[in-house]
Write an enzyme that holds these catalytic residues in place. Structure first.
Site, PDB file in Angstrom:
ATOM      1  N   SER A  87       5.818 -13.479  23.397  1.00  0.00           N
ATOM      2  CA  SER A  87       4.745 -12.814  22.662  1.00  0.00           C
ATOM      3  C   SER A  87       4.638 -11.325  22.951  1.00  0.00           C
ATOM      4  O   SER A  87       3.703 -10.669  22.504  1.00  0.00           O
ATOM      5  CB  SER A  87       3.404 -13.486  22.974  1.00  0.00           C
ATOM      6  OG  SER A  87       3.140 -13.456  24.357  1.00  0.00           O
ATOM      7  N   THR A 189      -0.496 -11.287  24.539  1.00  0.00           N
ATOM      8  CA  THR A 189      -0.598  -9.862  24.868  1.00  0.00           C
ATOM      9  C   THR A 189      -0.436  -9.686  26.368  1.00  0.00           C
ATOM     10  O   THR A 189      -0.768 -10.574  27.140  1.00  0.00           O
ATOM     11  CB  THR A 189      -1.996  -9.314  24.477  1.00  0.00           C
ATOM     12  OG1 THR A 189      -2.258  -9.589  23.111  1.00  0.00           O
ATOM     13  CG2 THR A 189      -2.086  -7.813  24.702  1.00  0.00           C
ATOM     14  N   THR A 207       2.215  -5.888  22.700  1.00  0.00           N
ATOM     15  CA  THR A 207       2.387  -7.233  22.153  1.00  0.00           C
ATOM     16  C   THR A 207       3.398  -7.229  21.011  1.00  0.00           C
ATOM     17  O   THR A 207       3.682  -6.182  20.423  1.00  0.00           O
ATOM     18  CB  THR A 207       1.044  -7.762  21.618  1.00  0.00           C
ATOM     19  OG1 THR A 207       1.182  -9.113  21.203  1.00  0.00           O
ATOM     20  CG2 THR A 207       0.568  -6.943  20.435  1.00  0.00           C
ATOM     21  N   ARG A 217       1.191  -6.833   9.284  1.00  0.00           N
ATOM     22  CA  ARG A 217      -0.043  -7.138  10.001  1.00  0.00           C
ATOM     23  C   ARG A 217      -0.068  -6.447  11.357  1.00  0.00           C
ATOM     24  O   ARG A 217       0.917  -6.446  12.086  1.00  0.00           O
ATOM     25  CB  ARG A 217      -0.188  -8.654  10.180  1.00  0.00           C
ATOM     26  CG  ARG A 217      -1.482  -9.087  10.908  1.00  0.00           C
ATOM     27  CD  ARG A 217      -1.276  -9.264  12.402  1.00  0.00           C
ATOM     28  NE  ARG A 217      -2.464  -9.818  13.079  1.00  0.00           N
ATOM     29  CZ  ARG A 217      -2.565  -9.991  14.382  1.00  0.00           C
ATOM     30  NH1 ARG A 217      -1.553  -9.666  15.184  1.00  0.00           N
ATOM     31  NH2 ARG A 217      -3.665 -10.496  14.904  1.00  0.00           N
ATOM     32  N   THR A 240      -7.389  -9.769  24.905  1.00  0.00           N
ATOM     33  CA  THR A 240      -6.266 -10.594  24.490  1.00  0.00           C
ATOM     34  C   THR A 240      -6.822 -11.734  23.649  1.00  0.00           C
ATOM     35  O   THR A 240      -7.979 -12.118  23.802  1.00  0.00           O
ATOM     36  CB  THR A 240      -5.500 -11.145  25.709  1.00  0.00           C
ATOM     37  OG1 THR A 240      -4.415 -11.973  25.267  1.00  0.00           O
ATOM     38  CG2 THR A 240      -6.393 -11.968  26.613  1.00  0.00           C
ATOM     39  N   GLY A 241      -6.026 -12.263  22.747  1.00  0.00           N
ATOM     40  CA  GLY A 241      -6.499 -13.340  21.895  1.00  0.00           C
ATOM     41  C   GLY A 241      -6.376 -12.977  20.429  1.00  0.00           C
ATOM     42  O   GLY A 241      -5.514 -12.178  20.050  1.00  0.00           O
TER      43      GLY A 241
END
Length: 334
Positions: A87, A189, A207, A217, A240-241
């Protein structure tokens, strides 16, 4: 006479307001003085389990009395170069067209910032972001412009799509069903904050974004005030998330402002997460929503909090060394 009465009425309103303003300023000043006592430094904190190896690299800089800006760059570069981390950077999962695209930002103690978004074929997006900060008058460069800038700065063109990520992408193509799911296994991330011996805080965030995302995006990670924010008078925060949720709430900015009011980083992170939950209570993302926030203040105090359980972070200091800690959370996974 009428104008005199109007003036007296406005004056009577203004005095309490002025008093309130002075009172609020006194609270902030007192909180700032309180933070100046018992400072623990250096300290480095970063998101998720991969933060352990990132902290090791950052600590080499900090323990040699290096600057926090160098620490947060060199720390996350370790994760960017790790193909096992799916990621971030090299080996990151691609977008729906099979392109690995990177987002990153960096911020120093003087509030200088640099960011790149939708960057292709360059492994160390965080270093390109730092070049944007130091070599241009801009805050962010994106897409083909970011790639051309990186080439002009001497970065190497590299294919970031590993066989493992390509295999996963081709399997996903069979159904092509995109759903942004962030869970305890999807560490999306690497965000880092560092306080150096000089008492200065810097931060970084990098990320490859959401797997199978729409081309173009961009999430919160390269956005100052969303994925990362700091004020050297107060402290910093990283997120993060699910990036869209972080952007909607300017989550890291809110967290820093809570610390400015005198809150401990743990409480500030908790309050910022509660704000996210409140703003998303009727949102379609809420059933699967996960966001984690880390905070570090000028005192060397830190904290972490998530929407749901499973968020952890790495912390390294002189007291206990480099270790992993579980963050607090508001909700458990169903």
């Amino acid at each position: 006479m009428s104008s005199r009465r109007k003036f007296l009425k406005l004056s009577s309103i203004g005095v309490p307001l002025l008093g309130t303003s002075i009172f609020q300023s006194s609270i902030v000043e007192a909180a700032t003085k309180k933070r100046s006592k018992g400072v623990k430094k250096p300290v480095v904190i970063s998101t998720w389990r991969n933060g352990i190896q990132a902290n090791e690299a950052a600590w080499k800089v900090l323990s040699a009395k290096g600057e926090s800006l160098d620490a947060v760059e060199q720390g996350v570069m370790v994760v960017e170069a790790d193909p096992k981390d799916r990621s971030v950077g090299y080996g990151g999962r691609p977008d729906k067209e099979g392109n690995v695209t990177l987002d990153a930002c960096i911020m120093d103690h003087m509030s200088n910032v640099g960011a790149v978004a939708y960057l292709k074929n360059v492994k160390h997006a965080i270093s390109v972001a730092r070049k944007v900060m130091e070599e241009t008058p801009h805050a962010m460069i994106v897409g083909d412009g970011a790639y051309r800038f990186a080439m002009d700065q001497g970065f190497k063109h590299e294919n970031l799509l590993t066989p493992e990520s390509e295999k996963e992408w081709k399997e996903w193509l069979k159904k092509s069903n995109y759903k942004p799911v962030i869970n305890i296994e999807n560490h999306d991330t690497i965000g880092m904050l560092a306080l150096d011996e000089n008492g200065n805080i810097s931060g970084s965030c990098t990320t490859s974004g959401a797997a199978w995302k729409m081309p173009g995006r961009v999430g919160d990670s390269p956005i100052i005030g969303a994925g990362l924010f700091l004020d050297n008078e107060v402290g910093g925060a990283v997120a993060t998330g699910l990036g869209e949720a972080v952007i909607r709430t300017a989550a890291t900015t809110i967290c820093v402002e809570y610390m400015r009011m005198g809150m401990h980083p743990q409480e500030a992170a908790k309050k910022a997460i509660e704000r996210i939950c409140d703003k998303h209570k009727n949102h379609p993302d809420m059933p699967n929503l996960q966001v984690g926030i880390l905070a570090l203040n000028k005192n060397g105090e830190y904290g972490g909090f998530g929407v749901r359980s499973g968020f952890n972070y790495a912390i390294c200091d002189n007291d206990k060394g480099n270790r992993l800690e579980d963050a607090g959370y508001k909700l458990k996974w169903d």
